[in-house]
Design a protein around this motif. Structure first.
Motif, PDB file in Angstrom:
ATOM      1  N   PHE A 736       0.853  -1.185  -0.071  1.00 16.29           N
ATOM      2  CA  PHE A 736       0.074  -0.010  -0.125  1.00 16.29           C
ATOM      3  C   PHE A 736       0.923   1.118   0.014  1.00 16.29           C
ATOM      4  N   LEU A 737       1.877   1.155   0.563  1.00 23.04           N
ATOM      5  CA  LEU A 737       2.883   2.418   0.813  1.00 23.04           C
ATOM      6  C   LEU A 737       3.871   2.445  -0.365  1.00 23.04           C
ATOM      7  N   GLY A 738       3.860   1.497  -1.192  1.00 23.41           N
ATOM      8  CA  GLY A 738       4.358   1.744  -2.503  1.00 23.41           C
ATOM      9  C   GLY A 738       5.654   0.624  -2.823  1.00 23.41           C
ATOM     10  N   GLY A 739       5.628  -0.262  -1.846  1.00 19.90           N
ATOM     11  CA  GLY A 739       6.564  -1.303  -2.217  1.00 19.90           C
ATOM     12  C   GLY A 739       6.123  -2.310  -3.362  1.00 19.90           C
ATOM     13  N   SER A 740       7.101  -2.556  -4.293  1.00 18.88           N
ATOM     14  CA  SER A 740       6.925  -3.478  -5.420  1.00 18.88           C
ATOM     15  C   SER A 740       6.761  -4.749  -5.165  1.00 18.88           C
ATOM     16  N   ALA A 741       6.197  -5.509  -6.269  1.00 20.55           N
ATOM     17  CA  ALA A 741       6.353  -7.183  -5.970  1.00 20.55           C
ATOM     18  C   ALA A 741       7.525  -7.403  -5.905  1.00 20.55           C
ATOM     19  N   GLY A 742       8.620  -6.985  -6.644  1.00 19.68           N
ATOM     20  CA  GLY A 742      10.002  -7.426  -6.366  1.00 19.68           C
ATOM     21  C   GLY A 742      10.625  -7.165  -5.127  1.00 19.68           C
ATOM     22  N   GLN A 743      10.412  -5.931  -4.567  1.00 19.02           N
ATOM     23  CA  GLN A 743      11.073  -5.915  -3.081  1.00 19.02           C
ATOM     24  C   GLN A 743      10.281  -6.645  -2.188  1.00 19.02           C
ATOM     25  N   VAL A 744       9.030  -7.092  -2.264  1.00 15.86           N
ATOM     26  CA  VAL A 744       8.410  -8.051  -1.396  1.00 15.86           C
ATOM     27  C   VAL A 744       8.997  -9.455  -1.551  1.00 15.86           C
ATOM     28  N   ARG A 745       9.203  -9.794  -2.961  1.00 13.03           N
ATOM     29  CA  ARG A 745       9.800 -11.148  -3.077  1.00 13.03           C
ATOM     30  C   ARG A 745      11.250 -11.157  -2.466  1.00 13.03           C
ATOM     31  N   LYS A 746      11.632 -10.006  -2.828  1.00 15.19           N
ATOM     32  CA  LYS A 746      13.315 -10.106  -2.100  1.00 15.19           C
ATOM     33  C   LYS A 746      13.324  -9.860  -0.594  1.00 15.19           C
ATOM     34  N   LEU A 747      12.298  -9.443  -0.011  1.00 14.16           N
ATOM     35  CA  LEU A 747      12.216  -9.662   1.477  1.00 14.16           C
ATOM     36  C   LEU A 747      12.265 -10.943   1.946  1.00 14.16           C
ATOM     37  N   ILE A 748      11.033 -11.869   1.232  1.00 19.43           N
ATOM     38  CA  ILE A 748      10.911 -13.128   1.691  1.00 19.43           C
ATOM     39  C   ILE A 748      12.078 -13.843   1.481  1.00 19.43           C
ATOM     40  N   LEU A 749      12.850 -13.684   0.271  1.00 21.64           N
ATOM     41  CA  LEU A 749      13.922 -14.535  -0.017  1.00 21.64           C
ATOM     42  C   LEU A 749      14.941 -14.226   0.841  1.00 21.64           C
ATOM     43  N   SER A 750      14.978 -12.952   1.284  1.00 27.83           N
ATOM     44  CA  SER A 750      16.264 -12.280   2.194  1.00 27.83           C
ATOM     45  C   SER A 750      16.193 -13.137   3.567  1.00 27.83           C
ATOM     46  N   GLU A 751      14.804 -13.272   4.038  1.00 26.85           N
ATOM     47  CA  GLU A 751      14.346 -13.888   5.218  1.00 26.85           C
ATOM     48  C   GLU A 751      15.049 -15.525   5.227  1.00 26.85           C
ATOM     49  N   ALA A 752      14.696 -15.931   4.078  1.00 26.92           N
ATOM     50  CA  ALA A 752      14.908 -17.259   4.072  1.00 26.92           C
ATOM     51  C   ALA A 752      16.646 -17.641   3.910  1.00 26.92           C
ATOM     52  N   GLY A 753      17.143 -16.587   3.306  1.00 25.63           N
ATOM     53  CA  GLY A 753      18.517 -16.612   3.367  1.00 25.63           C
ATOM     54  C   GLY A 753      19.411 -16.359   4.687  1.00 25.63           C
ATOM     55  N   LEU A 754      18.733 -15.479   5.494  1.00 24.01           N
ATOM     56  CA  LEU A 754      19.244 -15.090   6.785  1.00 24.01           C
ATOM     57  C   LEU A 754      19.033 -16.423   7.512  1.00 24.01           C
ATOM     58  N   LEU A 755      17.923 -16.926   7.504  1.00 26.57           N
ATOM     59  CA  LEU A 755      17.621 -18.224   8.104  1.00 26.57           C
ATOM     60  C   LEU A 755      18.626 -19.441   7.831  1.00 26.57           C
ATOM     61  N   GLY A 756      18.930 -19.656   6.630  1.00 28.69           N
ATOM     62  CA  GLY A 756      19.863 -20.513   6.210  1.00 28.69           C
ATOM     63  C   GLY A 756      21.196 -20.246   6.738  1.00 28.69           C
ATOM     64  N   LEU A 757      21.455 -18.983   6.616  1.00 29.72           N
ATOM     65  CA  LEU A 757      22.991 -18.674   7.197  1.00 29.72           C
ATOM     66  C   LEU A 757      23.143 -18.807   8.693  1.00 29.72           C
ATOM     67  N   LEU A 758      21.869 -18.694   9.496  1.00 32.91           N
ATOM     68  CA  LEU A 758      21.906 -18.868  11.026  1.00 32.91           C
ATOM     69  C   LEU A 758      21.890 -20.387  11.168  1.00 32.91           C
ATOM     70  N   ALA A 759      21.189 -21.186  10.438  1.00 35.98           N
ATOM     71  CA  ALA A 759      21.110 -22.547  10.506  1.00 35.98           C
ATOM     72  C   ALA A 759      22.558 -23.210  10.376  1.00 35.98           C
ATOM     73  N   ASN A 760      23.186 -22.738   9.241  1.00 37.66           N
ATOM     74  CA  ASN A 760      24.444 -23.380   9.131  1.00 37.66           C
ATOM     75  C   ASN A 760      25.595 -22.999   9.866  1.00 37.66           C
ATOM     76  N   ALA A 761      25.711 -21.741  10.436  1.00 34.11           N
ATOM     77  CA  ALA A 761      26.358 -21.537  11.364  1.00 34.11           C
ATOM     78  C   ALA A 761      26.473 -22.174  12.597  1.00 34.11           C
ATOM     79  N   ILE A 762      25.141 -22.353  13.176  1.00 31.72           N
ATOM     80  CA  ILE A 762      24.799 -23.119  14.399  1.00 31.72           C
ATOM     81  C   ILE A 762      24.948 -24.314  14.156  1.00 31.72           C
ATOM     82  N   GLY A 763      24.715 -25.051  13.080  1.00 37.13           N
ATOM     83  CA  GLY A 763      24.855 -26.392  12.758  1.00 37.13           C
ATOM     84  C   GLY A 763      26.182 -26.752  12.667  1.00 37.13           C
ATOM     85  N   PHE A 764      26.941 -26.007  12.070  1.00 42.81           N
ATOM     86  CA  PHE A 764      28.461 -26.186  11.848  1.00 42.81           C
ATOM     87  C   PHE A 764      29.100 -26.377  13.164  1.00 42.81           C
ATOM     88  N   ALA A 765      28.815 -25.339  14.225  1.00 48.35           N
ATOM     89  CA  ALA A 765      29.307 -25.283  15.300  1.00 48.35           C
ATOM     90  C   ALA A 765      28.849 -26.652  16.246  1.00 48.35           C
TER      91      ALA A 765
END
Length: 830
Positions: A736-765
């Motif tokens: 509603f505030l002007g965010g594009s579909a690409g930005q929302v898609r990037k937001l969700i994929l960024s969350e997935a990427g951050l979760l993957g980084l966290l899981a990999n780091a904790i899982g490796f340790a």
């Protein structure tokens, strides 16, 4: 019951049916976990069940058996057969026959067929001509003359007298013909005793021991089978423990699913509590939701596990065949007991995983029910308490890892792994919060404003993202720990082989290699090879199967003078290698492998008593050496010592050392062995063959890890879908505030990427910590060998990169959902 049923339909069933994807993913996670448990149980039972094959009953229902390493003088059988009292004595010889056409090695059984004709034969069964054979089991390919078999190092065509119905493949011969084929004239491998009906076997055992006068070991029938099962117990135990990884990961996902249900229905729960619904009823409703996942998932998992068992049984049977005992897998049988155990396990895991969120739901007060952010506030408030609990669990894990094995099983090691996983799960909320705070600025610089929002969103949904990170990091940790353990093991084995395998060529009889198969070569063959001008030395090595301390082991004899000059393997303990090898030929001395020493608590200077034919020497242990060829363990003596107690000059294998710069040694050896069916393996080929067997052995382990990773990635998809649904208002407001579909898609994929980084780091340790327990506790207590720690950097990099990529790909569907939402409709709903 009517009220509860209505509540369950309204509060539980309808939302589950409405969100079909999330419900299906959770059920699939449970189903995969149960399927792996069922598949491993069935394949393990099939491998163990092979010991009960029909070929073991060819000689009748015996209660007592006589055995001796190197065989029993058949004169003893004559003496026993003349004993009064009506006991029935059956002599048998045992070996292996290799069929080149089928590429299988089948047990060769020799019985007195005049005394007891074959049972279960077809109409073609008849009294045999000399050297005729009966073929048991399916799949035999005949030829014009009968069937072509390699026995020891000689191949010939044997006439087929008939066939015997059996699940297991075997070859049956008259005992005299079998003795000639196996070069055991005058020797028997076993004597079975059937006690007269109504008489005590213990009384007969004492009588037979008196008659045998120490020339053979008298024991209960089936002792060898029981010893093999005891040896297999650690392997099957470890395999079953690995099979539960997927269920543990699935438990995190069920916890997350029920937690989401509680958060979404918090308002409804508050209203119901205000209308008089009790805490116990609310608790029962959400526990019922977890149980429903368990029931449906377990039911699907049963069928899936039965199908998966068809593939896993080949992997498990291959490992058993190579490392433990030669056998044919029994048919896979999904029994009622296995089904009940699997379903009960699936339901129990699901209910336990849903217990915490169900208790939370039952404690919801009506006045607090509409507070949307209350759960996240509570989650952040409990970070310190959970961190303290994590420290206590880590201390408990360290203490458990120091516990001794219980009945050969590393219970303390597995408890330490479980406690370490729990400690990691408790520490994850603190880790997620800290990483989100520190990575906000970095994420903004790298990914833009979407990265900053993603970092803050991960921290804002702490109660959910911490559980999801725990599930994925657990799967990553198990992959890392097993990867480090297998990589370390492989590196250790390679180093050991470089020191141990120093000969230029190794010669053994034709036939598939496997545990329990020790055919021999013509004794004259070694002399012909040794006389070649291209050959500098030949080490004649003979191997026998023995029993020690209620477990199977190996007795080997080689020419230690040759090994002392040409070998490089150092002793683990026992002093100077040269002095130990110089002393070995001088008397009843031995060195033992590390697995043998660990299993039987044997130290340098101890004496071990072995039954060898008609003698029972006491061997002084001079040293302990590293060995990774078999967990059974070896007792090694000089060849002269072995021949003194077991005067059979036929070697099991030859190690040939070529003379440098003198002609083509391989060609000369091939000419010298003409007329004998042998395998000539150059040093490099033997090394490659050994490593190929090693890799096949761990194939089932990697398959189990892959399933656990798949379950975790499915959880990522489901959790991200839940986050999108829960944040519909937030995402709609962004659009509603002007965010594009690409930005929302990037937001969700960024969350997935951050979760993957966290899981990999904790899982490796966590995985690095678990690998230390696997290497220095579980492996030592289960198998008895020491592994040198090694980082398999390339393997870990590829695996972690693959998991990270899969995590990002898991965000594609939730991102599409977020983009397709109509922001106007969402705002109207609010």
């Amino acid at each position: 019951m009517t009220v509860l049923a209505a509540l369950a339909r309204r509060l539980i069933l309808r939302p589950l049916l409405r969100e079909k994807l999330r419900t299906s993913l959770t059920i699939l996670a449970v189903a995969l976990g149960v399927a792996v448990v069922v598949a491993i149980r069935l394949s393990g039972d099939a491998a163990a069940g092979s010991f009960r094959s029909s070929m073991r009953t060819l000689s009748g229902p015996a209660q007592i058996e006589l055995k001796a390493a190197g065989g029993i003088d058949e004169a003893l059988f004559g003496e026993l057969a003349r004993m009064p009292g009506g006991a029935r004595f059956t002599a048998r010889v045992e070996g292996f026959a290799y069929s080149a056409r089928e590429r299988v090695a089948a047990p060769l059984i020799g019985l007195d067929l005049l005394q007891q004709p074959p049972r279960g034969g077809d109409e073609s069964t008849r009294m045999p001509a000399e050297d005729s054979v009966w073929l048991g089991g399916p799949g035999w390919i005949g030829s014009k003359c009968g069937v072509e078999l390699t026995v020891q190092d000689a191949t010939r065509c044997y006439p087929v007298a008939g066939r015997i119905e059996s699940d297991s493949r075997f070859v049956l011969m008259d005992i005299g013909a079998a003795q000639r084929a196996l070069r055991r004239e005058g020797r028997l491998d076993r004597i079975d005793v059937e006690v007269p009906a109504g008489e005590e076997s213990g009384v007969w055992r004492e009588r037979i021991e008196g008659a045998a006068q120490g020339r053979a070991e008298v024991r209960e029938a089936g002792t060898e089978t029981n010893e093999n099962r005891k040896m297999l117990a650690a392997f099957r135990w470890n395999l079953r423990a690995l099979s539960y990884i997927s269920l543990v990961v699935g438990a995190f996902l069920i916890y997350n699913t029920i937690s989401v249900s509680v958060v979404r229905r918090r308002g409804e729960v508050g209203i119901l509590r205000a209308l008089g619904v009790t805490r116990a009823q609310v608790l029962g409703l959400f526990l019922g939701e977890g149980a429903a996942f368990g029931v449906v998932g377990s039911a699907i998992g049963l069928g899936l596990g039965r199908a998966m068992a068809e593939g896993t049984v080949r992997l498990v049977a291959g490992t058993v065949e190579q490392l433990y005992v030669s056998s044919t897998p029994a048919p896979i049988a999904l029994t009622a007991a296995v089904a009940v155990e699997a379903v009960a396990t699936g339901i129990a895991v699901a209910v336990l995983a849903s217990a915490a969120p169900a208790v939370e739901a039952s404690r919801v007060m009506p006045v607090e029910a509409m507070a949307r952010g209350r759960r996240e506030t509570d989650a952040r408030a409990r970070i310190g308490r959970k961190l303290a609990l994590a420290a206590l669990l880590a201390i408990a894990a360290a203490a458990a890892a120091r516990a001794d094995a219980w009945e050969g099983r590393p219970i303390g090691g597995y408890a330490a792994c479980f406690l370490a996983i729990l400690a990691s799960a408790m520490a994850i909320p603190a880790g997620v919060t800290a990483v989100s705070r520190t990575m906000g600025a970095v994420a903004r610089r790298v990914l833009g404003v979407e990265g900053m929002l993603a970092s803050r969103s991960v921290a804002a949904s702490l109660s959910r993202t911490s559980v999801l990170t725990g599930a994925l990091s657990t799967a990553v940790a198990m992959m890392v720990s097993v990867g480090i353990m297998v990589g370390s093991f492989r590196e250790t084995v390679e180093t050991w082989m470089d020191a141990q395998l120093r000969a230029d060529f190794y010669i053994r009889p034709m036939g598939g290699a496997g545990a329990g198969r020790h055919p021999t070569l013509d004794p004259a063959l070694a002399g012909r090879i040794e006389a070649l001008e291209q050959v500098e030395a030949v080490d004649r090595f003979r191997l026998y199967e023995i029993s020690y301390g209620g477990l199977p082991a190996y007795l080997g004899g080689g020419q230690t003078s040759v090994v002392a000059r040409r070998g490089r393997a150092e002793l683990l303990s026992g002093g100077d290698r040269a002095s130990v090898f110089a002393k070995l030929p001088l008397g009843d001395y031995a060195i033992v492998s590390e697995p043998f020493a660990n299993k039987h608590r044997v130290s340098v200077g101890d004496r071990i008593r072995l039954r060898l034919g008609a003698t029972e020497p006491e061997l002084a242990v001079l040293g302990i050496y590293h060995d990774y060829s078999s967990e059974r363990g070896y007792v090694i003596v000089d060849r002269s010592t072995l021949l003194r107690h077991l005067p059979d000059a036929a070697p099991s294998s030859l190690a040939v050392y070529a003379r440098p710069g003198v002609g083509d040694a391989r060609r000369a050896i091939e000419q010298a062995t003409a007329g004998h069916d042998v395998v000539i393996l150059p040093h490099r080929r033997l090394r490659e063959e050994a490593l190929a067997i090693f890799d096949r052995t761990f194939a089932i382990t990697w398959a189990l890890e892959a399933v656990a990773i798949l379950v975790a990635v499915l959880g990522v998809v489901g959790a991200l879908v839940s986050l999108v649904i829960d944040r519909r208002r937030e995402l709609a407001l962004l659009r509603f505030l002007g965010g594009s579909a690409g930005q929302v898609r990037k937001l969700i994929l960024s969350e997935a990427g951050l979760l993957g980084l966290l899981a990999n780091a904790i899982g490796f340790a966590l995985g690095a910590a678990l690998s230390l327990i696997l290497i220095y506790v579980i492996n030592v207590q289960s198998f008895g060998w020491t592994i040198q720690f090694h980082w398999p950097a390339a393997l870990l990099l590829v695996a972690l990169s693959g998991i990270y990529a899969a995590t990002i790909l898991a965000g594609i569907y939730p991102a599409r959902m977020a983009v397709r939402m109509n922001p106007i409709e969402v705002i109207h709903e609010e």
